[in-house]
Scaffold this motif. Structure first.
Motif, PDB file in Angstrom:
ATOM      1  N   ARG A  26       0.973  -0.979  -0.189  1.00 38.05           N
ATOM      2  CA  ARG A  26      -0.020  -0.040   0.132  1.00 38.05           C
ATOM      3  C   ARG A  26       0.971   1.310  -0.039  1.00 38.05           C
ATOM      4  O   ARG A  26       0.452   2.258  -0.705  1.00 38.05           O
ATOM      5  CB  ARG A  26      -0.957   0.056   1.304  1.00 38.05           C
ATOM      6  CG  ARG A  26      -1.886   1.098   1.187  1.00 38.05           C
ATOM      7  CD  ARG A  26      -2.735   1.143   2.585  1.00 38.05           C
ATOM      8  NE  ARG A  26      -3.525  -0.090   2.656  1.00 38.05           N
ATOM      9  CZ  ARG A  26      -3.151  -1.162   3.730  1.00 38.05           C
ATOM     10  NH1 ARG A  26      -2.060  -0.819   4.618  1.00 38.05           N
ATOM     11  NH2 ARG A  26      -3.841  -2.213   3.888  1.00 38.05           N
ATOM     12  N   ASP A  28       3.883   1.540  -1.127  1.00 37.23           N
ATOM     13  CA  ASP A  28       4.686   1.549  -2.453  1.00 37.23           C
ATOM     14  C   ASP A  28       3.745   2.081  -3.467  1.00 37.23           C
ATOM     15  O   ASP A  28       4.074   3.091  -4.237  1.00 37.23           O
ATOM     16  CB  ASP A  28       5.122   0.206  -2.881  1.00 37.23           C
ATOM     17  CG  ASP A  28       6.295  -0.323  -2.057  1.00 37.23           C
ATOM     18  OD1 ASP A  28       6.333  -1.586  -2.059  1.00 37.23           O
ATOM     19  OD2 ASP A  28       6.818   0.435  -1.331  1.00 37.23           O
ATOM     20  N   VAL A  29       2.373   1.847  -3.308  1.00 40.36           N
ATOM     21  CA  VAL A  29       1.322   2.272  -4.450  1.00 40.36           C
ATOM     22  C   VAL A  29       1.146   3.887  -4.126  1.00 40.36           C
ATOM     23  O   VAL A  29       1.068   4.773  -4.933  1.00 40.36           O
ATOM     24  CB  VAL A  29      -0.015   1.584  -4.340  1.00 40.36           C
ATOM     25  CG1 VAL A  29      -1.104   2.474  -5.093  1.00 40.36           C
ATOM     26  CG2 VAL A  29       0.215   0.289  -4.823  1.00 40.36           C
ATOM     27  N   TYR A  34       4.902   2.212  -7.247  1.00 40.84           N
ATOM     28  CA  TYR A  34       4.294   1.677  -8.459  1.00 40.84           C
ATOM     29  C   TYR A  34       3.255   2.804  -9.009  1.00 40.84           C
ATOM     30  O   TYR A  34       2.275   3.170  -8.012  1.00 40.84           O
ATOM     31  CB  TYR A  34       3.500   0.442  -7.870  1.00 40.84           C
ATOM     32  CG  TYR A  34       4.401  -0.713  -7.483  1.00 40.84           C
ATOM     33  CD1 TYR A  34       4.211  -1.326  -6.258  1.00 40.84           C
ATOM     34  CD2 TYR A  34       5.369  -1.125  -8.431  1.00 40.84           C
ATOM     35  CE1 TYR A  34       5.180  -2.332  -5.881  1.00 40.84           C
ATOM     36  CE2 TYR A  34       6.056  -2.085  -7.922  1.00 40.84           C
ATOM     37  CZ  TYR A  34       6.122  -2.915  -6.661  1.00 40.84           C
ATOM     38  OH  TYR A  34       6.901  -3.899  -6.255  1.00 40.84           O
ATOM     39  N   ARG A  35       3.466   3.147 -10.135  1.00 45.58           N
ATOM     40  CA  ARG A  35       2.431   4.312 -10.484  1.00 45.58           C
ATOM     41  C   ARG A  35       0.959   3.589 -11.101  1.00 45.58           C
ATOM     42  O   ARG A  35       1.031   2.548 -11.409  1.00 45.58           O
ATOM     43  CB  ARG A  35       3.245   5.053 -11.451  1.00 45.58           C
ATOM     44  CG  ARG A  35       4.392   5.860 -11.010  1.00 45.58           C
ATOM     45  CD  ARG A  35       5.021   6.666 -11.846  1.00 45.58           C
ATOM     46  NE  ARG A  35       6.190   7.052 -11.603  1.00 45.58           N
ATOM     47  CZ  ARG A  35       6.221   8.328 -11.150  1.00 45.58           C
ATOM     48  NH1 ARG A  35       4.962   9.371 -11.264  1.00 45.58           N
ATOM     49  NH2 ARG A  35       7.290   9.175 -10.578  1.00 45.58           N
ATOM     50  N   SER A  36       0.239   4.614 -11.429  1.00 43.04           N
ATOM     51  CA  SER A  36      -1.149   4.076 -12.036  1.00 43.04           C
ATOM     52  C   SER A  36      -0.996   3.515 -13.386  1.00 43.04           C
ATOM     53  O   SER A  36      -0.275   3.914 -14.207  1.00 43.04           O
ATOM     54  CB  SER A  36      -2.071   5.332 -12.260  1.00 43.04           C
ATOM     55  OG  SER A  36      -3.135   5.091 -12.690  1.00 43.04           O
ATOM     56  N   ASP A  38       0.759   0.635 -13.761  1.00 40.75           N
ATOM     57  CA  ASP A  38       2.026  -0.328 -13.469  1.00 40.75           C
ATOM     58  C   ASP A  38       1.464  -1.529 -13.247  1.00 40.75           C
ATOM     59  O   ASP A  38       0.252  -1.864 -12.454  1.00 40.75           O
ATOM     60  CB  ASP A  38       3.053   0.299 -12.500  1.00 40.75           C
ATOM     61  CG  ASP A  38       3.720   1.406 -12.982  1.00 40.75           C
ATOM     62  OD1 ASP A  38       4.611   1.865 -11.997  1.00 40.75           O
ATOM     63  OD2 ASP A  38       3.473   1.627 -14.121  1.00 40.75           O
ATOM     64  N   LEU A  40       2.069  -5.008 -11.141  1.00 41.42           N
ATOM     65  CA  LEU A  40       2.697  -5.374  -9.847  1.00 41.42           C
ATOM     66  C   LEU A  40       3.719  -6.739 -10.311  1.00 41.42           C
ATOM     67  O   LEU A  40       3.405  -7.399 -11.349  1.00 41.42           O
ATOM     68  CB  LEU A  40       2.059  -5.917  -8.732  1.00 41.42           C
ATOM     69  CG  LEU A  40       1.108  -4.906  -8.245  1.00 41.42           C
ATOM     70  CD1 LEU A  40       0.271  -5.383  -7.017  1.00 41.42           C
ATOM     71  CD2 LEU A  40       1.961  -3.563  -7.574  1.00 41.42           C
ATOM     72  N   LEU A  69      -7.388  -0.207  -4.723  1.00 40.54           N
ATOM     73  CA  LEU A  69      -5.797   0.353  -5.022  1.00 40.54           C
ATOM     74  C   LEU A  69      -5.316  -0.410  -6.341  1.00 40.54           C
ATOM     75  O   LEU A  69      -4.355   0.085  -6.919  1.00 40.54           O
ATOM     76  CB  LEU A  69      -4.802   0.107  -3.945  1.00 40.54           C
ATOM     77  CG  LEU A  69      -5.045   1.106  -2.925  1.00 40.54           C
ATOM     78  CD1 LEU A  69      -4.161   0.711  -1.697  1.00 40.54           C
ATOM     79  CD2 LEU A  69      -5.011   2.777  -3.304  1.00 40.54           C
ATOM     80  N   VAL A  70      -5.625  -1.666  -6.540  1.00 36.76           N
ATOM     81  CA  VAL A  70      -5.403  -2.481  -7.549  1.00 36.76           C
ATOM     82  C   VAL A  70      -6.252  -3.357  -8.193  1.00 36.76           C
ATOM     83  O   VAL A  70      -7.431  -3.340  -7.564  1.00 36.76           O
ATOM     84  CB  VAL A  70      -4.013  -3.616  -7.135  1.00 36.76           C
ATOM     85  CG1 VAL A  70      -2.906  -2.773  -6.504  1.00 36.76           C
ATOM     86  CG2 VAL A  70      -4.491  -4.556  -6.238  1.00 36.76           C
ATOM     87  N   VAL A  80      -2.050  -1.459 -11.006  1.00 37.30           N
ATOM     88  CA  VAL A  80      -2.392  -0.320  -9.852  1.00 37.30           C
ATOM     89  C   VAL A  80      -3.273   0.417 -10.633  1.00 37.30           C
ATOM     90  O   VAL A  80      -3.204   0.820 -11.648  1.00 37.30           O
ATOM     91  CB  VAL A  80      -0.786   0.348  -9.865  1.00 37.30           C
ATOM     92  CG1 VAL A  80      -1.258   1.383  -8.681  1.00 37.30           C
ATOM     93  CG2 VAL A  80       0.051  -0.421  -9.061  1.00 37.30           C
ATOM     94  N   ALA A  83      -4.733   6.499  -7.866  1.00 31.38           N
ATOM     95  CA  ALA A  83      -4.803   6.704  -6.408  1.00 31.38           C
ATOM     96  C   ALA A  83      -6.012   7.751  -5.852  1.00 31.38           C
ATOM     97  O   ALA A  83      -6.771   7.605  -5.274  1.00 31.38           O
ATOM     98  CB  ALA A  83      -3.519   7.397  -5.821  1.00 31.38           C
TER      99      ALA A  83
END
Length: 256
Positions: A26, A28-29, A34-36, A38, A40, A69-70, A80, A83
């Motif tokens: 969480r 990292d996101v 980790y961007r929108s 991306d 995982l 979130l994912v 991802v 946000a």
């Protein structure tokens, strides 16, 4: 000889690991590691990175999915989400909880008024008003498999009963509430599964008892049927609120 760990201890250990890994992912996101959009790392890679089993990774990912979130894409992996969109989804959960409270408050206010309205309608209805109630009930039956039109027709039937009191304040109260007069939970648009259809069957029977008692001039029977209908709705929605609180508490515990 090494003593086997107790099942409860193993479960507690797994829960702690899931919490630790989900918290790390969480972070990292949310911090942009980790961007929108991306993807995982794979389960195998995350297992090596965090030094845990695949079961722990799967549960940690499930926690992030429940928070919006994912998302998992079949055959492609876990990606991802934006946000801002995730924050919006969480705010919608808060709005939904507030709407549930409002629905309960409206039901509580409706109950004594509509019980009295049913009794008065049994005393005062005209032939035209009686016919209108039967027409609205028939229209409701026709919406059994149609979530789009169920709620408006449910409201229309209750308004017909209120008008049959020949006291405009009863119908004015219902009209002021708009669509919120009928709590929208499992009966919302687009939700026409078997459980919902069965539930609507039950509501149709409840409405039928009310309409028939009014048509027969049975003042006490009409009051009793309306009381049973609205008290049942209160119980169903209190249970829904209780279940929602449990789910919300579970989501919070996963974030700790």
């Amino acid at each position: 000889m090494k003593q086997a760990s107790h099942p409860a201890s193993r479960a507690a250990s797994t829960t702690t690991l899931v919490s630790r890994v989900s918290k790390a992912l969480r972070s990292d996101v949310l911090h942009g590691d980790y961007r929108s959009g991306d993807k995982l790392p794979s389960e195998a890679q995350l297992t090596r990175i965090h030094g845990v089993s695949r079961t722990v990774i799967r549960e940690a990912i499930a926690a992030l999915r429940s928070e919006g979130l994912v998302e998992a894409r079949q055959g492609a992996g876990v990606f991802v989400l934006d946000a801002i969109s995730s924050a919006f989804q969480r705010s919608r959960l808060d709005v939904d909880r507030q709407r549930l409270y409002s629905s309960l408050e409206i039901l509580e206010a409706r109950t004594p008024l509509e019980i009295e309205a049913a009794g008065l309608a049994a005393q005062r209805r005209s032939p035209v008003q009686e016919e209108e109630m039967f027409e609205k009930h028939t229209a409701l039956i026709s919406c059994l498999n149609d979530g789009t039109h169920w709620i408006p027709n449910d409201i229309a039937l209750h308004l017909a009963i209120a008008r049959a009191t020949n006291n405009p304040l009863f119908s004015t109260f219902l009209e002021m509430q708009g669509n919120s007069v009928i709590p929208q939970t499992d009966n919302t648009v687009g939700n026409d599964n078997d459980d919902v259809i069965t539930y609507r069957h039950h509501l149709i029977k409840e409405h039928e008892r009310i309409v028939m008692a009014i048509a027969n001039g049975d003042e006490q029977g009409a009051r009793d049927a309306m009381r049973e209908h609205l008290k049942g709705s209160l119980m169903r929605h209190r249970k829904l609120l209780h279940d929602e609180r449990i789910r919300f508490a579970a989501r919070l515990s996963q974030q700790d």
